[in-house]
Design an enzyme around this catalytic site. Structure first.
Site, PDB file in Angstrom:
ATOM      1  N   GLU A 136     -40.618  78.062 -21.831  1.00 44.91           N
ATOM      2  CA  GLU A 136     -41.568  77.368 -22.700  1.00 44.91           C
ATOM      3  C   GLU A 136     -42.437  76.391 -21.908  1.00 44.91           C
ATOM      4  O   GLU A 136     -43.581  76.136 -22.257  1.00 44.91           O
ATOM      5  CB  GLU A 136     -40.808  76.625 -23.807  1.00 44.91           C
ATOM      6  CG  GLU A 136     -41.730  75.945 -24.809  1.00 44.91           C
ATOM      7  CD  GLU A 136     -41.002  75.346 -26.007  1.00 44.91           C
ATOM      8  OE1 GLU A 136     -39.847  75.748 -26.260  1.00 44.91           O
ATOM      9  OE2 GLU A 136     -41.588  74.491 -26.679  1.00 44.91           O
ATOM     10  N   SER A 163     -44.852  74.868 -35.376  1.00 42.10           N
ATOM     11  CA  SER A 163     -46.123  75.553 -35.174  1.00 42.10           C
ATOM     12  C   SER A 163     -46.040  76.989 -35.691  1.00 42.10           C
ATOM     13  O   SER A 163     -45.055  77.693 -35.429  1.00 42.10           O
ATOM     14  CB  SER A 163     -46.491  75.575 -33.687  1.00 42.10           C
ATOM     15  OG  SER A 163     -46.467  74.275 -33.154  1.00 42.10           O
ATOM     16  N   GLY A 196     -37.958  76.815 -34.642  1.00 39.59           N
ATOM     17  CA  GLY A 196     -37.372  75.841 -35.558  1.00 39.59           C
ATOM     18  C   GLY A 196     -36.363  74.970 -34.838  1.00 39.59           C
ATOM     19  O   GLY A 196     -35.154  75.162 -34.992  1.00 39.59           O
ATOM     20  N   SER A 205     -37.228  71.056 -33.768  1.00 41.38           N
ATOM     21  CA  SER A 205     -37.353  69.637 -34.135  1.00 41.38           C
ATOM     22  C   SER A 205     -37.081  69.408 -35.619  1.00 41.38           C
ATOM     23  O   SER A 205     -37.411  70.238 -36.477  1.00 41.38           O
ATOM     24  CB  SER A 205     -38.760  69.144 -33.811  1.00 41.38           C
ATOM     25  OG  SER A 205     -39.069  69.384 -32.466  1.00 41.38           O
ATOM     26  N   GLU A 217     -41.711  61.574 -21.001  1.00 43.69           N
ATOM     27  CA  GLU A 217     -40.571  60.711 -20.644  1.00 43.69           C
ATOM     28  C   GLU A 217     -39.306  61.559 -20.464  1.00 43.69           C
ATOM     29  O   GLU A 217     -38.541  61.379 -19.504  1.00 43.69           O
ATOM     30  CB  GLU A 217     -40.336  59.649 -21.740  1.00 43.69           C
ATOM     31  CG  GLU A 217     -41.397  58.558 -21.810  1.00 43.69           C
ATOM     32  CD  GLU A 217     -42.668  59.009 -22.533  1.00 43.69           C
ATOM     33  OE1 GLU A 217     -42.640  60.051 -23.213  1.00 43.69           O
ATOM     34  OE2 GLU A 217     -43.697  58.322 -22.399  1.00 43.69           O
TER      35      GLU A 217
HETATM   36  C1  LIG Z   1     -48.640  69.808 -31.361  1.00 45.72           C
HETATM   37  C2  LIG Z   1     -47.154  69.860 -31.496  1.00 45.72           C
HETATM   38  C3  LIG Z   1     -46.537  71.055 -31.757  1.00 45.72           C
HETATM   39  C4  LIG Z   1     -45.150  71.112 -31.896  1.00 45.72           C
HETATM   40  N1  LIG Z   1     -44.567  72.305 -32.206  1.00 45.72           N
HETATM   41  C5  LIG Z   1     -43.233  72.356 -32.392  1.00 45.72           C
HETATM   42  C6  LIG Z   1     -42.606  73.586 -32.776  1.00 45.72           C
HETATM   43  O1  LIG Z   1     -43.258  74.614 -32.930  1.00 45.72           O
HETATM   44  N2  LIG Z   1     -41.276  73.593 -32.967  1.00 45.72           N
HETATM   45  C7  LIG Z   1     -40.511  72.469 -32.812  1.00 45.72           C
HETATM   46  O2  LIG Z   1     -39.300  72.555 -32.986  1.00 45.72           O
HETATM   47  N3  LIG Z   1     -41.074  71.285 -32.460  1.00 45.72           N
HETATM   48  C8  LIG Z   1     -42.407  71.207 -32.249  1.00 45.72           C
HETATM   49  N4  LIG Z   1     -42.999  70.010 -31.904  1.00 45.72           N
HETATM   50  C9  LIG Z   1     -42.163  68.814 -31.835  1.00 45.72           C
HETATM   51  C10 LIG Z   1     -41.946  68.265 -30.433  1.00 45.72           C
HETATM   52  O3  LIG Z   1     -41.069  69.091 -29.700  1.00 45.72           O
HETATM   53  C11 LIG Z   1     -41.410  66.838 -30.581  1.00 45.72           C
HETATM   54  O4  LIG Z   1     -42.437  66.065 -31.173  1.00 45.72           O
HETATM   55  C12 LIG Z   1     -41.003  66.225 -29.263  1.00 45.72           C
HETATM   56  O5  LIG Z   1     -39.877  66.868 -28.734  1.00 45.72           O
HETATM   57  C13 LIG Z   1     -40.697  64.719 -29.415  1.00 45.72           C
HETATM   58  O6  LIG Z   1     -39.824  64.492 -30.465  1.00 45.72           O
HETATM   59  P1  LIG Z   1     -40.170  63.389 -31.581  1.00 45.72           P
HETATM   60  O7  LIG Z   1     -41.549  63.646 -32.085  1.00 45.72           O
HETATM   61  O8  LIG Z   1     -39.060  63.383 -32.578  1.00 45.72           O
HETATM   62  O9  LIG Z   1     -40.233  62.010 -30.814  1.00 45.72           O
HETATM   63  P2  LIG Z   1     -38.963  61.110 -30.364  1.00 45.72           P
HETATM   64  O10 LIG Z   1     -37.921  61.980 -29.784  1.00 45.72           O
HETATM   65  O11 LIG Z   1     -38.591  60.247 -31.526  1.00 45.72           O
HETATM   66  O12 LIG Z   1     -39.602  60.231 -29.231  1.00 45.72           O
HETATM   67  C14 LIG Z   1     -40.422  59.075 -29.485  1.00 45.72           C
HETATM   68  C15 LIG Z   1     -40.773  58.448 -28.146  1.00 45.72           C
HETATM   69  O13 LIG Z   1     -39.565  57.998 -27.493  1.00 45.72           O
HETATM   70  C16 LIG Z   1     -39.479  58.581 -26.201  1.00 45.72           C
HETATM   71  N5  LIG Z   1     -38.063  58.877 -25.896  1.00 45.72           N
HETATM   72  C17 LIG Z   1     -37.161  59.470 -26.687  1.00 45.72           C
HETATM   73  N6  LIG Z   1     -35.981  59.619 -26.051  1.00 45.72           N
HETATM   74  C18 LIG Z   1     -36.146  59.098 -24.814  1.00 45.72           C
HETATM   75  C19 LIG Z   1     -35.298  58.973 -23.669  1.00 45.72           C
HETATM   76  N7  LIG Z   1     -34.036  59.414 -23.681  1.00 45.72           N
HETATM   77  N8  LIG Z   1     -35.808  58.404 -22.556  1.00 45.72           N
HETATM   78  C20 LIG Z   1     -37.103  57.974 -22.519  1.00 45.72           C
HETATM   79  N9  LIG Z   1     -37.955  58.061 -23.570  1.00 45.72           N
HETATM   80  C21 LIG Z   1     -37.481  58.621 -24.705  1.00 45.72           C
HETATM   81  C22 LIG Z   1     -40.267  59.859 -26.282  1.00 45.72           C
HETATM   82  O14 LIG Z   1     -40.696  60.281 -25.001  1.00 45.72           O
HETATM   83  C23 LIG Z   1     -41.420  59.454 -27.179  1.00 45.72           C
HETATM   84  O15 LIG Z   1     -42.415  58.782 -26.438  1.00 45.72           O
HETATM   85  C24 LIG Z   1     -44.382  69.934 -31.761  1.00 45.72           C
HETATM   86  C25 LIG Z   1     -45.014  68.706 -31.487  1.00 45.72           C
HETATM   87  C26 LIG Z   1     -46.386  68.664 -31.354  1.00 45.72           C
HETATM   88  C27 LIG Z   1     -47.038  67.332 -31.077  1.00 45.72           C
END
Ligand SMILES: Cc1cc2nc3c(=O)[nH]c(=O)nc-3n(C[C@H](O)[C@H](O)[C@H](O)COP(=O)(O)OP(=O)(O)OC[C@H]3O[C@@H](n4cnc5c(N)ncnc54)[C@H](O)[C@@H]3O)c2cc1C
Length: 383
Positions: free
Chosen positions: A242, A159, A125, A127, A367
């Site tokens: 991880e 997940s 838990g 994101s 990124e």
């Molecule tokens: C299949 C799957 C399973 C997952 N399972 C889990 C889970 O079990 N538990 C959990 O907690 N999370 C989980 N996640 C979430 C995952 O960790 C996040 O989606 C990921 O960390 C990106 O966060 P966000 O989606 O909020 O994108 P954002 O953080 O909003 O990013 C959007 C875009 O901006 C870019 N970006 C953001 N900040 C920067 C920076 N400082 N410099 C350059 N580029 C940047 C990112 O690279 C991305 O391309 C899962 C995601 C997926 C797809």
């Protein structure tokens, strides 16, 4: 060429191969991305009973007392076989190590044996809708009230939340502190009142992640992991586990093997472009494998190679995407069909195409990983 495995390590490889030959039906389609898509509690329990879960943990807790290299050998074989390993994967990979690093004796006694037996399922838990890459922006709160923390907030992309026994939750315990210093980790029993899990269906049409809502959930204080408000610093080490594993390289190893067999049977591996691309993928996979074994060796030495784990995940997941792209190119329009008579590989490539974008997002985007490599590995300045 390194790694040259010791006789004991080769023995571990023989043992897991023998286990898999016995435990998996001969006529089966191997699972792609098996550590997410292959949820099979019975298989995890059988693997646990055979001593392949909690392999690196101290014998005092029922662990195997083995090295991370030996664990990497086992995970490599499981993923190459496309075995259904999702049910125990998170607990084995990072919850056990987190509890060994920061948990109380009571927490370890309560949790570690269940993971080792392959019985316990965990979700992460972290994101939230407004906190992904920037995890320190999270707003889920845990407020002390008597003998409990009262948790309110929302997690997303969680997940296995719908199957998990526990959630490894990161929450804000000090809203007034600088944002990295006010976070704590709690182990939350998913049966507690006030938790609502709502499914999210991904592009493949499958349900493995969820939204999770916490509404006045009372988590007993004894389930605080490590120090209050030190969560951020504890998570950093957990993310090394991880990101450093074979699952960031070999999620589509079964697909590549079966694709190659298909192309060979069709006489297409002699085509120069196909042959060249296969050679490139195998060479790159060999490099990635070396990188992961090197990290495993470092973990066995008690080192925390954060920049290398970021590099391994970045390199491995982009490679997995190239592999899927190649499969789609070489199959042509067949790659778009999700099954039916005569569709090569039974539509697995269509699913892989839809799943591939997630590979470089889950567990930290490429990124963000490039930023870690730049700052922690190369010592470049933050801008
Ligand atoms: C299949 C799957 C399973 C997952 N399972 C889990 C889970 O079990 N538990 C959990 O907690 N999370 C989980 N996640 C979430 C995952 O960790 C996040 O989606 C990921 O960390 C990106 O966060 P966000 O989606 O909020 O994108 P954002 O953080 O909003 O990013 C959007 C875009 O901006 C870019 N970006 C953001 N900040 C920067 C920076 N400082 N410099 C350059 N580029 C940047 C990112 O690279 C991305 O391309 C899962 C995601 C997926 C797809």
């Amino acid at each position: 060429m390194w790694p040259a495995f010791s006789p004991a390590e080769e023995g571990v490889r023989d043992a897991i191969r023998a286990f898999l030959a016995d435990a998996l039906p001969a006529a089966r389609v191997p699972l792609d991305d098996a550590w997410i898509s292959g949820f099979d509690p019975a298989f995890s329990r059988r693997l646990g009973a055979a001593g392949f879960v909690g392999m690196t943990w101290p014998r005092a807790y029922g662990g195997g007392g083995r090295s991370y290299v030996e664990r990497a050998i086992v995970t490599e074989e499981l993923l190459r076989a496309g075995a259904p390993v999702a049910a125990h994967w998170v607990g084995d990979r990072q919850i056990g190590p987190a509890l060994l690093a920061h948990g109380t004796a009571e927490q370890r006694d309560a949790i570690l044996p269940g993971i080792i037996r392959g019985e316990l399922v965990f979700c992460l838990g972290m994101s939230e809708p407004g906190a992904g890459s920037d995890l320190a922006a999270l707003t889920t709160r845990a407020v002390e009230d008597g003998d409990a923390f009262v948790v309110d907030g929302q997690k997303v992309w969680t997940s296995f939340a719908h199957q998990a026994h526990y959630c490894y939750l990161v929450a804000r315990t000090d809203p007034d502190a600088p944002r990295h210093r006010g976070l704590s980790e709690l182990l939350v029993d998913m049966r507690l009142a006030g938790i609502t899990v709502r499914p999210l269906v991904d592009m493949t049409g499958e349900h493995h992640f969820n939204e999770v809502f916490f509404d006045g959930v009372r988590v007993p204080k004894r389930w605080l992991i490590g120090e209050k408000n030190r969560g951020w610093f504890q998570i950093a080490a957990q993310l090394d586990y991880e990101r450093a594993g074979m699952e960031r390289l070999l999620s589509y190893a079964p697909l590549l093997r079966d694709l190659e067999a298909h192309l060979r049977a069709a006489g297409r591996t002699r085509a120069p472009l196909v042959r060249q691309e296969l050679a490139r993928l195998h060479t790159e996979l060999a490099v990635g494998r070396l990188l992961i074994y090197r990290i495993a060796w470092k973990l066995s030495q008690g080192l925390t190679p954060t920049a290398e784990t970021a590099l391994a995940k970045l390199y491995g997941t982009e490679l997995e995407q190239r592999l899927v792209r190649f499969a789609a190119q070489v199959l042509g329009p067949y790659a778009l069909l999700d099954g039916g008579a005569g569709v090569p590989l039974g539509g697995r490539v269509a699913r892989a195409l839809l799943n591939a974008p997630a590979l470089t997002i889950r567990g930290g985007t490429v990124e963000i990983l490039r930023n870690i490599v730049a700052q922690r590995g190369l010592g470049l300045p933050r801008v």
